[in-house]
Design a protein around this motif. Structure first.
Motif, PDB file in Angstrom:
ATOM      1  N   LYS A   1       1.000  -1.296   0.140  1.00 35.68           N
ATOM      2  CA  LYS A   1      -0.228   0.052   0.007  1.00 35.68           C
ATOM      3  C   LYS A   1       1.110   1.231  -0.077  1.00 35.68           C
ATOM      4  O   LYS A   1       0.274   2.336   0.216  1.00 35.68           O
ATOM      5  CB  LYS A   1      -0.728  -0.025   1.112  1.00 35.68           C
ATOM      6  N   ALA A   2       2.070   1.134  -0.244  1.00 33.41           N
ATOM      7  CA  ALA A   2       2.789   2.503  -0.009  1.00 33.41           C
ATOM      8  C   ALA A   2       2.393   3.703  -0.845  1.00 33.41           C
ATOM      9  O   ALA A   2       2.353   4.707  -0.449  1.00 33.41           O
ATOM     10  CB  ALA A   2       4.397   2.162  -0.496  1.00 33.41           C
ATOM     11  N   GLN A   3       1.932   3.358  -2.039  1.00 35.56           N
ATOM     12  CA  GLN A   3       1.486   4.556  -2.897  1.00 35.56           C
ATOM     13  C   GLN A   3       0.083   5.017  -2.504  1.00 35.56           C
ATOM     14  O   GLN A   3      -0.382   6.266  -2.901  1.00 35.56           O
ATOM     15  CB  GLN A   3       1.614   4.169  -4.440  1.00 35.56           C
ATOM     16  N   ASP A   4      -0.559   4.249  -1.862  1.00 31.14           N
ATOM     17  CA  ASP A   4      -1.939   4.700  -1.131  1.00 31.14           C
ATOM     18  C   ASP A   4      -1.716   5.361   0.090  1.00 31.14           C
ATOM     19  O   ASP A   4      -2.922   5.931   0.827  1.00 31.14           O
ATOM     20  CB  ASP A   4      -2.866   3.384  -0.820  1.00 31.14           C
ATOM     21  N   ILE A   5      -0.599   5.319   0.880  1.00 29.23           N
ATOM     22  CA  ILE A   5      -0.274   5.756   2.252  1.00 29.23           C
ATOM     23  C   ILE A   5       0.073   7.192   1.994  1.00 29.23           C
ATOM     24  O   ILE A   5       1.356   7.453   1.613  1.00 29.23           O
ATOM     25  CB  ILE A   5       0.411   5.082   3.111  1.00 29.23           C
ATOM     26  N   PHE A   6      -0.737   8.327   2.030  1.00 32.22           N
ATOM     27  CA  PHE A   6      -0.428   9.605   1.967  1.00 32.22           C
ATOM     28  C   PHE A   6       0.707  10.117   2.877  1.00 32.22           C
ATOM     29  O   PHE A   6       1.527  10.984   2.736  1.00 32.22           O
ATOM     30  CB  PHE A   6      -1.583  10.709   1.479  1.00 32.22           C
ATOM     31  N   ARG A   7       0.120   9.773   4.164  1.00 31.10           N
ATOM     32  CA  ARG A   7       0.848  10.286   5.304  1.00 31.10           C
ATOM     33  C   ARG A   7       0.699   9.414   6.494  1.00 31.10           C
ATOM     34  O   ARG A   7      -0.476   8.762   6.742  1.00 31.10           O
ATOM     35  CB  ARG A   7       0.426  11.690   5.714  1.00 31.10           C
ATOM     36  N   CYS A   8       1.740   9.149   7.192  1.00 29.79           N
ATOM     37  CA  CYS A   8       1.482   8.390   8.586  1.00 29.79           C
ATOM     38  C   CYS A   8       2.329   9.113   9.685  1.00 29.79           C
ATOM     39  O   CYS A   8       3.290   9.660   9.428  1.00 29.79           O
ATOM     40  CB  CYS A   8       1.734   7.033   8.270  1.00 29.79           C
ATOM     41  N   LYS A   9       1.769   8.940  10.798  1.00 27.96           N
ATOM     42  CA  LYS A   9       2.658   9.563  12.066  1.00 27.96           C
ATOM     43  C   LYS A   9       2.055   8.789  13.300  1.00 27.96           C
ATOM     44  O   LYS A   9       1.130   8.101  13.456  1.00 27.96           O
ATOM     45  CB  LYS A   9       1.982  10.917  12.205  1.00 27.96           C
ATOM     46  N   GLY A  10       3.317   8.632  14.292  1.00 28.53           N
ATOM     47  CA  GLY A  10       2.923   8.030  15.323  1.00 28.53           C
ATOM     48  C   GLY A  10       3.830   8.267  16.637  1.00 28.53           C
ATOM     49  O   GLY A  10       5.013   8.821  16.103  1.00 28.53           O
TER      50      GLY A  10
END
Length: 163
Positions: free
Chosen positions: A81-90
């Motif tokens: 899913k790399a191209q579908d994940i626009f942004r992630c944080k945690g």
């Protein structure tokens, strides 16, 4: 896009990036999604179509992650899913680490590194460290994300709370 001419009636063209000229009512194309320049309160605005498959997922887990299990799961997500994940944080806890880890990324560019901040249970020297009390928080923004699958994958990466 605002015209700085106070006598403007909006019937002339405005210059845009790349030498394009548009006026109210013009159709423009961007990645096969038609958009229209609209007239609104004396300014031109671009209308976009809403895509209901774009959304966010917020997750919270108690405990600490196993580094190998976490890395394996993140690797699986990125390969699928790399191209579908626009942004992630945690903010995450890993076994045997007293410091909070900052997790962030855009598409396949993911970084997870320790911060300068200790978890409260590790900072209190008069108390036994209890990583099972730590709250891991993650947010993903992207296209067509499966919250259940992502949540279950992270749960599987947590260490056994009994040791």
């Amino acid at each position: 896009l605002l015209c700085h001419d106070e006598n403007c009636k909006g019937d002339h063209e405005h210059s845009h990036q790349h030498g394009e000229k548009r006026k109210a009512g013009d159709e423009i194309e961007n990645k096969n999604k038609p958009k229209k320049v609209l007239r609104n309160s004396g300014s031109n605005v671009i209308s976009t179509r809403h895509n209901n498959k774009v959304g966010s997922i917020a997750l919270t887990f108690k405990g600490s992650f196993s580094i190998p299990k976490f890395n394996e799961f993140i690797g699986d997500i990125m390969s699928e899913k790399a191209q579908d994940i626009f942004r992630c944080k945690g903010v995450l806890s890993f076994e045997d680490h007293p410091y909070k880890f900052v997790f962030q990324g855009v598409h396949e560019q993911i970084v997870c590194e320790p911060s300068d901040h200790l978890w409260p249970d590790a900072a209190d020297s008069g108390r036994k460290s209890n990583p099972s009390e730590r709250d891991n928080k993650l947010v993903f923004i992207g296209y067509d994300l499966n919250k259940k699958a992502i949540s279950e994958g992270f749960k599987e990466a947590l260490i056994d709370k009994d040791g």
